[in-house]
Enzyme design. Sequence first.
Site, PDB file in Angstrom:
ATOM      1  N   ASP A   1       2.318  -0.985  -9.330  1.00  0.00           N
ATOM      2  CA  ASP A   1       1.710   0.264  -9.808  1.00  0.00           C
ATOM      3  C   ASP A   1       1.493   0.265 -11.324  1.00  0.00           C
ATOM      4  O   ASP A   1       2.247  -0.375 -12.066  1.00  0.00           O
ATOM      5  CB  ASP A   1       2.633   1.438  -9.411  1.00  0.00           C
ATOM      6  CG  ASP A   1       1.919   2.781  -9.511  1.00  0.00           C
ATOM      7  OD1 ASP A   1       0.670   2.795  -9.490  1.00  0.00           O
ATOM      8  OD2 ASP A   1       2.610   3.808  -9.594  1.00  0.00           O
TER       9      ASP A   1
ATOM     10  N   ASN B   1      -4.790   5.479  -0.536  1.00  0.00           N
ATOM     11  CA  ASN B   1      -5.682   5.042  -1.614  1.00  0.00           C
ATOM     12  C   ASN B   1      -7.169   5.212  -1.276  1.00  0.00           C
ATOM     13  O   ASN B   1      -8.025   5.180  -2.169  1.00  0.00           O
ATOM     14  CB  ASN B   1      -5.392   3.589  -2.024  1.00  0.00           C
ATOM     15  CG  ASN B   1      -4.098   3.414  -2.790  1.00  0.00           C
ATOM     16  OD1 ASN B   1      -3.413   2.393  -2.675  1.00  0.00           O
ATOM     17  ND2 ASN B   1      -3.729   4.404  -3.602  1.00  0.00           N
TER      18      ASN B   1
HETATM   19  C1  IPE Z   1       1.187   3.055  -4.379  1.00  0.00           C
HETATM   20  O1  IPE Z   1       0.677   3.383  -5.639  1.00  0.00           O
HETATM   21  C2  IPE Z   1       0.220   2.175  -3.644  1.00  0.00           C
HETATM   22  C3  IPE Z   1       0.028   0.819  -4.174  1.00  0.00           C
HETATM   23  C4  IPE Z   1       0.646   0.300  -5.192  1.00  0.00           C
HETATM   24  C5  IPE Z   1      -0.912   0.003  -3.450  1.00  0.00           C
HETATM   25  P1  IPE Z   1      -0.104   4.759  -5.894  1.00  0.00           P
HETATM   26  O2  IPE Z   1      -0.503   4.750  -7.314  1.00  0.00           O
HETATM   27  O3  IPE Z   1      -1.182   4.913  -4.893  1.00  0.00           O
HETATM   28  O4  IPE Z   1       1.025   5.832  -5.607  1.00  0.00           O
HETATM   29  P2  IPE Z   1       1.083   7.376  -5.981  1.00  0.00           P
HETATM   30  O5  IPE Z   1      -0.083   8.022  -5.321  1.00  0.00           O
HETATM   31  O6  IPE Z   1       1.032   7.496  -7.456  1.00  0.00           O
HETATM   32  O7  IPE Z   1       2.393   7.823  -5.431  1.00  0.00           O
HETATM   33  C1  IPE Z   2      -1.811   0.343  -8.654  1.00  0.00           C
HETATM   34  O1  IPE Z   2      -2.218   0.871  -9.884  1.00  0.00           O
HETATM   35  C2  IPE Z   2      -2.961  -0.242  -7.869  1.00  0.00           C
HETATM   36  C3  IPE Z   2      -3.243   0.447  -6.608  1.00  0.00           C
HETATM   37  C4  IPE Z   2      -2.665   1.536  -6.190  1.00  0.00           C
HETATM   38  C5  IPE Z   2      -4.283  -0.128  -5.773  1.00  0.00           C
HETATM   39  P1  IPE Z   2      -2.843   2.320  -9.995  1.00  0.00           P
HETATM   40  O2  IPE Z   2      -4.310   2.224  -9.823  1.00  0.00           O
HETATM   41  O3  IPE Z   2      -2.164   3.261  -9.076  1.00  0.00           O
HETATM   42  O4  IPE Z   2      -2.513   2.690 -11.499  1.00  0.00           O
HETATM   43  P2  IPE Z   2      -1.982   4.094 -12.047  1.00  0.00           P
HETATM   44  O5  IPE Z   2      -0.758   4.413 -11.270  1.00  0.00           O
HETATM   45  O6  IPE Z   2      -3.048   5.091 -11.831  1.00  0.00           O
HETATM   46  O7  IPE Z   2      -1.694   3.832 -13.487  1.00  0.00           O
HETATM   47 MG    MG Z   3      -0.537   4.433  -9.238  1.00  0.00          MG
END
Ligand code: IPE
Ligand code: IPE
Ligand code: MG
Length: 249
Positions: A24, A72
């Site tokens: 993340d 997502n």
């Molecule tokens: C969790 O991260 C999913 C992945 C890393 C693929 P998110 O960024 O989607 O999680 P939330 O929504 O902040 O909890």
């Molecule tokens: C994780 O990084 C990647 C996926 C969830 C696919 P994020 O895209 O959630 O990055 P933040 O949490 O918004 O910084």
């Molecule tokens: Mg995230």
Amino acid sequence: MIMQDLKKLINKDKLPKHVAVIMDGNGRWAKSRGEERTFGHKNAITAVRNVINACNEIHIPYLTLYTFSSENWNRPKDEVDTLMNLLSETLLLEAEEIFTKGLRMHVVGDITKLPELVRDQLLNVIELTKNNDKGNLILALNYGSQKEILKAIKEISQEVKDGKIDVDDINEKVFEDHLYTKDFPPVDLMIRTSGEVRISNFLLWQIAYAELQFLDVLWPDFTKDTFFQCIIDYQNKERRYGMTSEQLS
Ligand code: IPE
Ligand code: IPE
Ligand code: MG
């Protein structure tokens, strides 16, 4: 300053069998550089390579990477498209490397909903690597733990209805046989980057006794040393499984 060779500090006899990672922080990493979120995703591939290689170097047999959650899909369409394209490109570029390293690839999640090209590429790499035995690389794609648990409940209910199994015979093992993860051991260590302290619908059943580590580092900055430090911290924990310290020693 003396640079520590972190890898040398790892006890080879006390390795986790299964590590799961919530990768993340890509969006925030990009924003902090004045870039679009997708720039973060593009810069996340190196970190993915780092974690796979680090696991491979110290011989951790199961690595599960949370790559795309069932939630997502709710992101803006252009971001979802970028993620799918990146996945497709990366599979194409890395398939040979995964094969050469002797890794076997698996997927957990409902891949029927992924774009056809991505699904075909996934199935190709899974087929290509099916006889490999140097480690298991598990991608969680369109994965959501609550849906997975409901799927198991529905399948077991149907078996009860069909008279194939008695309600009293339902136990942990029967349940686990209906999860995507049925062929993998429980998670020993779960790591989440980006400072968020939540599970986000990832492997809820499977982390029942996992050690949880929440790191402030944003995913694109994750290095092999970050991972080795996680393993060292894991090895300093006493896993009591409900018992007392005295019982363990
Ligand atoms: C969790 O991260 C999913 C992945 C890393 C693929 P998110 O960024 O989607 O999680 P939330 O929504 O902040 O909890
Ligand atoms: C994780 O990084 C990647 C996926 C969830 C696919 P994020 O895209 O959630 O990055 P933040 O949490 O918004 O910084
Ligand atoms: Mg995230």
